[in-house]
Design a protein around this motif. Sequence first.
Motif, PDB file in Angstrom:
ATOM      1  N   THR A  32      80.397  40.961  33.256  1.00 41.01           N
ATOM      2  CA  THR A  32      79.115  40.246  33.336  1.00 41.01           C
ATOM      3  C   THR A  32      78.172  40.684  32.229  1.00 41.01           C
ATOM      4  O   THR A  32      77.478  39.852  31.628  1.00 41.01           O
ATOM      5  CB  THR A  32      78.472  40.483  34.712  1.00 41.01           C
ATOM      6  N   ASN A  33      78.139  41.979  31.949  1.00 39.73           N
ATOM      7  CA  ASN A  33      77.288  42.472  30.854  1.00 39.73           C
ATOM      8  C   ASN A  33      77.694  41.845  29.526  1.00 39.73           C
ATOM      9  O   ASN A  33      76.834  41.415  28.736  1.00 39.73           O
ATOM     10  CB  ASN A  33      77.381  43.995  30.761  1.00 39.73           C
ATOM     11  N   LEU A  34      78.986  41.822  29.250  1.00 38.32           N
ATOM     12  CA  LEU A  34      79.457  41.276  27.974  1.00 38.32           C
ATOM     13  C   LEU A  34      79.087  39.803  27.827  1.00 38.32           C
ATOM     14  O   LEU A  34      78.581  39.379  26.782  1.00 38.32           O
ATOM     15  CB  LEU A  34      80.973  41.447  27.866  1.00 38.32           C
ATOM     16  N   LEU A  35      79.325  39.007  28.864  1.00 34.82           N
ATOM     17  CA  LEU A  35      79.058  37.577  28.765  1.00 34.82           C
ATOM     18  C   LEU A  35      77.555  37.292  28.725  1.00 34.82           C
ATOM     19  O   LEU A  35      77.106  36.388  28.020  1.00 34.82           O
ATOM     20  CB  LEU A  35      79.720  36.838  29.922  1.00 34.82           C
ATOM     21  N   ALA A  36      76.760  38.053  29.471  1.00 30.20           N
ATOM     22  CA  ALA A  36      75.315  37.878  29.412  1.00 30.20           C
ATOM     23  C   ALA A  36      74.779  38.264  28.038  1.00 30.20           C
ATOM     24  O   ALA A  36      73.870  37.616  27.502  1.00 30.20           O
ATOM     25  CB  ALA A  36      74.640  38.714  30.496  1.00 30.20           C
ATOM     26  N   ALA A  37      75.355  39.317  27.453  1.00 36.03           N
ATOM     27  CA  ALA A  37      74.929  39.735  26.117  1.00 36.03           C
ATOM     28  C   ALA A  37      75.291  38.693  25.068  1.00 36.03           C
ATOM     29  O   ALA A  37      74.488  38.353  24.196  1.00 36.03           O
ATOM     30  CB  ALA A  37      75.579  41.081  25.770  1.00 36.03           C
ATOM     31  N   LEU A  38      76.505  38.166  25.146  1.00 40.04           N
ATOM     32  CA  LEU A  38      76.962  37.212  24.140  1.00 40.04           C
ATOM     33  C   LEU A  38      76.193  35.899  24.214  1.00 40.04           C
ATOM     34  O   LEU A  38      75.854  35.305  23.189  1.00 40.04           O
ATOM     35  CB  LEU A  38      78.459  36.959  24.306  1.00 40.04           C
ATOM     36  N   GLY A  88      75.598  33.809  31.561  1.00 43.91           N
ATOM     37  CA  GLY A  88      76.669  34.791  31.443  1.00 43.91           C
ATOM     38  C   GLY A  88      77.294  35.135  32.776  1.00 43.91           C
ATOM     39  O   GLY A  88      78.524  35.243  32.907  1.00 43.91           O
ATOM     40  N   MET A  89      76.451  35.296  33.807  1.00 46.87           N
ATOM     41  CA  MET A  89      76.992  35.651  35.122  1.00 46.87           C
ATOM     42  C   MET A  89      77.797  34.498  35.712  1.00 46.87           C
ATOM     43  O   MET A  89      78.852  34.722  36.318  1.00 46.87           O
ATOM     44  CB  MET A  89      75.851  36.027  36.075  1.00 46.87           C
ATOM     45  N   THR A  90      77.317  33.258  35.546  1.00 48.13           N
ATOM     46  CA  THR A  90      78.052  32.124  36.100  1.00 48.13           C
ATOM     47  C   THR A  90      79.403  31.966  35.425  1.00 48.13           C
ATOM     48  O   THR A  90      80.411  31.670  36.087  1.00 48.13           O
ATOM     49  CB  THR A  90      77.242  30.829  35.951  1.00 48.13           C
TER      50      THR A  90
END
Length: 485
Positions: free
Chosen positions: A383-389, A396-398
């Motif tokens: 989740t951190n990676l996708l929210a950051a990207l 990112g969370m979805t």
Amino acid sequence: MTAAFGLAGMIASLALLIWLAYRGWSVLLLAPLAAMLAAAISGEPVMAHWTQTFMSAAARFLAQFFPLFLLGALFGKLMADSGSVQVIADFMTRRFGPSRAILATVVCGALVTYGGVSLFVAFFVLVPMAEKLFQASNLPRRLLPATIALGTSTFTMSALPGTPAIQNAIPMPFFGTTPFAAPGLGIIASVVMVVFGLWWLKRQERRARTLGEGYSVHPPMPPVDKTLVRERATVSQSFDPEEIDHGGAANALPSVAVAVAPLLLVVVGNFVMNVLVLPRIDVRYLAEERWGGTSLEAVRGVWGVSVALAVAIVALIALNRSRFATLRESADAGANAAVLPILSVCSLVGYGAVIAALPGFALVRTWLLGLGGGPLVSLAIATNLLAALTGSASGGMTIALDALGSYYLNLAIQHHIDPALLHRVAVMSSGSLDSLPHNGAVVTLLAVCGSTHRDSYGDIVMVGILGALLALVVVIVLGSLFGSF
């Protein structure tokens, strides 16, 4: 080799999405373009992925969460146009005084955002109030963005149980949870964020006073570039800044009690619906095909928050009917403010669905699920990676939960982990590394404060990223040792 080639295509499409989005291109165009590029490189049917995979996922997110976007944006706009947010800000200014400018700003931001006011509405009201406090206290203006971020964009968004923030609602259909998931851990995480953030800001205040750095006389704050703000903001929050100035200001300001009452109704109504009312009603009819063959666990959270916001909106209008200059225009602006943000997030969700459906994603899934530390650590990293990207906590969370939510839920069952703990870890993870320089809320906050990344972003990192990550580690450790509570 085919999977590896597809993985390279996925990375290339994500790089294109980030690069062009940061330069102001609309995510509504970029997300399907990047998704189709990844599909083409992977040798997958492009049009089928666009109409069947991309649009199906986007439509599903819209169907699930549009009520929250709509009611949340409407509530925030009516709170602003009734003068309620301004009254609360003025009260906090008088109550705390210039000597406690940082604390006053944090408390005021936390109160209005935990009560359901949109982040961007809060920015435009809190900044003038906080600027006066900082000037009277002779505090450096560069600390203003981080102070507002601590109160509005950290613990009230991702940790406090019951927060009506859209980020806290997204995991509910995946895990069958409520906004009050893991309340004890959420409160502990909130304390960690607040204590760490205030410590850092007070440290910076003492350092500035030692060096003789005060508010100083800066050139007049430049006007906010609303085009830039809108380009960056709509994928990171649930309110379109274009609608801030639409509608009309209040004819007269309400009392503090009247201003605070709708916020309390949101919190209390949310608790009553999710904890007392919905678990006790018979909703077996939801299993019927006409209702989508769903269950109470899948809809309870959205129903609870929606009812709480709706009740608060009715009360807000009833208490302030004579104060609205143009109620219909304010209501229209609030409704319109929900449209672009949810469609932008829907596009990101559609992009994530296409990526998750490609053969190359199997390599990513295997890597994430194979990380040491168990499902909690793996979920936090994903989740951190996708929210950051993506620069978007909700997007990112979805994407992470759409692609991997069922896997994490199965792992949780195998490891006897309460889904409520997954919920809290996912929400807190989405609100950590999302605050990178390209995040829309960060860009908006700096623009409204008349500051720059060079002057103020370092302090935002400390209170908005490091403090959030520290709290996330505490929750994962406590959750692993004692379970959800």
